[in-house]
Enzyme design. Structure first.
Site, mmCIF file in Angstrom:
data_model
loop_
_atom_site.group_PDB
_atom_site.id
_atom_site.type_symbol
_atom_site.label_atom_id
_atom_site.label_comp_id
_atom_site.label_asym_id
_atom_site.label_seq_id
_atom_site.Cartn_x
_atom_site.Cartn_y
_atom_site.Cartn_z
ATOM 1 N N ARG A 52 0.884 -1.167 0.000
ATOM 2 C CA ARG A 52 0.000 0.000 0.000
ATOM 3 C C ARG A 52 0.925 1.221 0.000
ATOM 4 O O ARG A 52 2.141 1.097 0.105
ATOM 5 C CB ARG A 52 -1.014 -0.007 1.154
ATOM 6 C CG ARG A 52 -0.671 -0.733 2.389
ATOM 7 C CD ARG A 52 0.443 -0.121 3.168
ATOM 8 N NE ARG A 52 0.225 1.293 3.369
ATOM 9 C CZ ARG A 52 1.159 2.191 3.549
ATOM 10 N NH1 ARG A 52 2.443 1.845 3.544
ATOM 11 N NH2 ARG A 52 0.894 3.460 3.720
ATOM 12 N N ALA A 54 1.027 5.093 -2.196
ATOM 13 C CA ALA A 54 0.898 5.386 -3.622
ATOM 14 C C ALA A 54 2.103 4.944 -4.483
ATOM 15 O O ALA A 54 1.917 4.230 -5.482
ATOM 16 C CB ALA A 54 0.602 6.879 -3.803
ATOM 17 N N GLN A 198 -2.034 2.575 9.984
ATOM 18 C CA GLN A 198 -0.740 2.569 9.279
ATOM 19 C C GLN A 198 0.330 3.349 10.048
ATOM 20 O O GLN A 198 1.515 3.055 9.947
ATOM 21 C CB GLN A 198 -0.887 3.174 7.878
ATOM 22 C CG GLN A 198 -1.645 2.320 6.894
ATOM 23 C CD GLN A 198 -3.098 2.710 6.816
ATOM 24 O OE1 GLN A 198 -3.688 3.113 7.817
ATOM 25 N NE2 GLN A 198 -3.695 2.603 5.645
ATOM 26 N N ASP A 239 -1.689 10.694 -2.135
ATOM 27 C CA ASP A 239 -2.074 9.625 -3.070
ATOM 28 C C ASP A 239 -2.404 10.181 -4.443
ATOM 29 O O ASP A 239 -2.302 9.488 -5.449
ATOM 30 C CB ASP A 239 -3.258 8.846 -2.514
ATOM 31 C CG ASP A 239 -2.810 8.054 -1.305
ATOM 32 O OD1 ASP A 239 -2.780 8.631 -0.203
ATOM 33 O OD2 ASP A 239 -2.436 6.888 -1.474
ATOM 34 N N ASN A 249 -5.035 12.616 0.461
ATOM 35 C CA ASN A 249 -4.171 11.723 1.252
ATOM 36 C C ASN A 249 -5.054 10.962 2.239
ATOM 37 O O ASN A 249 -6.278 11.151 2.273
ATOM 38 C CB ASN A 249 -3.087 12.526 1.978
ATOM 39 C CG ASN A 249 -2.001 11.636 2.562
ATOM 40 O OD1 ASN A 249 -1.482 10.748 1.873
ATOM 41 N ND2 ASN A 249 -1.658 11.826 3.829
#
Ligand code: MRU
Length: 359
Positions: A52, A54, A198, A239, A249
């Site tokens: 994961r 971008a 994350q 992203d 984002n």
């Protein structure tokens, strides 16, 4: 033998052509490399967030397309495999960018030459991402030096935009790693990033491995930390950034930008050129991924014996909504740190970057 990329999220073997990724769904408790060798395996890795972030999504998709072309290099298959990969996650534009790079590389070639060329292109995109992130780190370091004034610099970040989200260095964390290596005293506030955590699971793990001082905080505490003067700057990744400088984002980024503006804290976004969607005129046109509500209603971790488990947080029947990203208006962004320099988050700022790229 794999190449010597110990701190790298995706590695490839120059002899066999094998590709491996770190399965990020298992971090921080288990570090496991996963072999990917088919289009379904690459698609699963992206859609289930084993990879994961971008830039890493883009590079992984490039290798996935190369794997599909190795099986069948015909035009129809190249198109179909690209479409399948493109559908894995909607928001990070690096995915589309990387697929287009591989497609145009092989477009005018006889099918017999396509497999090798596609793989080489994926390898090149991987190397390019490492170089871009290293350069983002250098430009970001200059900003951090200006802000530091000799005391410990408190940088806040959100989600994971370190080397796990790219190939090496990362975007938002590249300036931090460069600062740490240069001996600048730095400490990172890591917001946990519900629902998938994350920040806590990936960013804190990365920073701890590198020896960079960091503290995890609940997402909702970030505004208060800024009010107390405990944050010198915020740096996040992106992203997809629109041509007017609006930044998409991880969800929660927008609230940090609002709090930063209210407290005069500089709010920077670090991103490679491949994250800019030049066709997208503003953030309103960016597709926001909506993920499974279960991610909000449950939480994954390990028990006291280290056994992985997932627990329900809500009472049965509770409804939840899970938009995975948000858009921060360009006006709240202090600057875009790219591999080409730092630009104003605006149509004219990105216009300058675009002119620089055309030279
Ligand atoms: O859903 P994820 O984990 O793929 O989201 C990642 C982010 O939002 C990152 O902050 C972004 O990709 C920038 S990464 C260099």
């Amino acid at each position: 033998m794999f190449s010597n990329d110990d701190l790298s999220s995706l590695r490839w073997d120059a002899v066999s052509g094998a590709v491996e990724i770190i399965d990020q769904t298992l971090l921080p408790h288990t570090l496991r490399w996963l072999h990917l060798d088919s289009l379904p395996a690459f698609c699963h890795a992206i859609s289930h967030m084993q990879v994961r972030g971008a830039p890493l999504i883009g590079v992984t998709a490039a290798f996935g397309l190369a794997a599909a072309i190795a099986k069948n290099p015909d035009d129809d298959n190249v198109r179909a495999a690209s479409a399948t990969l493109l559908a894995t996650r909607p928001t990070a534009v690096n995915l589309r960018w990387a697929l287009e790079q591989v497609q145009s590389e092989v477009a005018d070639m006889p099918p017999s030459q396509r497999a090798r060329a596609a793989f080489n292109k994926a390898v090149q995109l991987r190397a390019q991402d490492i170089a871009s992130c290293a350069q983002i780190g250098e430009y970001g370091l200059t900003l951090l030096r200006e802000l530091s004034a000799g005391k410990t610099l408190n940088v806040m970040t959100h989600c994971n935009a370190g080397w796990l989200a790219a190939i090496q260095w990362g975007t938002a964390l590249a300036p931090v790693y460069k600062a740490f290596a240069a001996g600048l005293p730095v400490h990172v506030w890591v917001s946990e990033t519900r629902p998938r955590n994350q920040g806590m699971n990936l960013t804190a793990w990365e920073l701890q491995r590198a020896g960079v001082p960091c503290t995890v905080v609940a997402d909702n505490s970030c505004g208060q930390l800024m009010r107390e003067g405990l944050v010198d700057c915020v740096i996040v990744g992106s992203d997809r950034t629109a041509a007017n400088g609006d930044v998409c984002n991880k969800v929660g980024t927008y609230l940090k930008a609002l709090a930063a503006r209210d407290n005069d804290v500089p709010f920077y976004v670090a991103l490679p050129e491949s994250t800019i969607d030049w066709h997208c005129q503003s953030g309103e046109a960016i597709p926001i991924e909506e993920r499974d509500a279960l991610e909000v209603l449950s939480i994954a971790g390990v028990d006291a014996s280290g056994q992985a488990l997932e627990v329900n947080l809500a009472s049965p029947g509770t409804r939840a909504l899970n938009p995975a990203f948000d858009v921060t208006p360009a006006a709240l962004v202090s600057g875009l740190i790219t591999e080409h320099g730092v630009f104003q988050a605006s149509k004219s700022g990105l216009g300058e970057l675009s002119a620089q790229l055309l030279k």
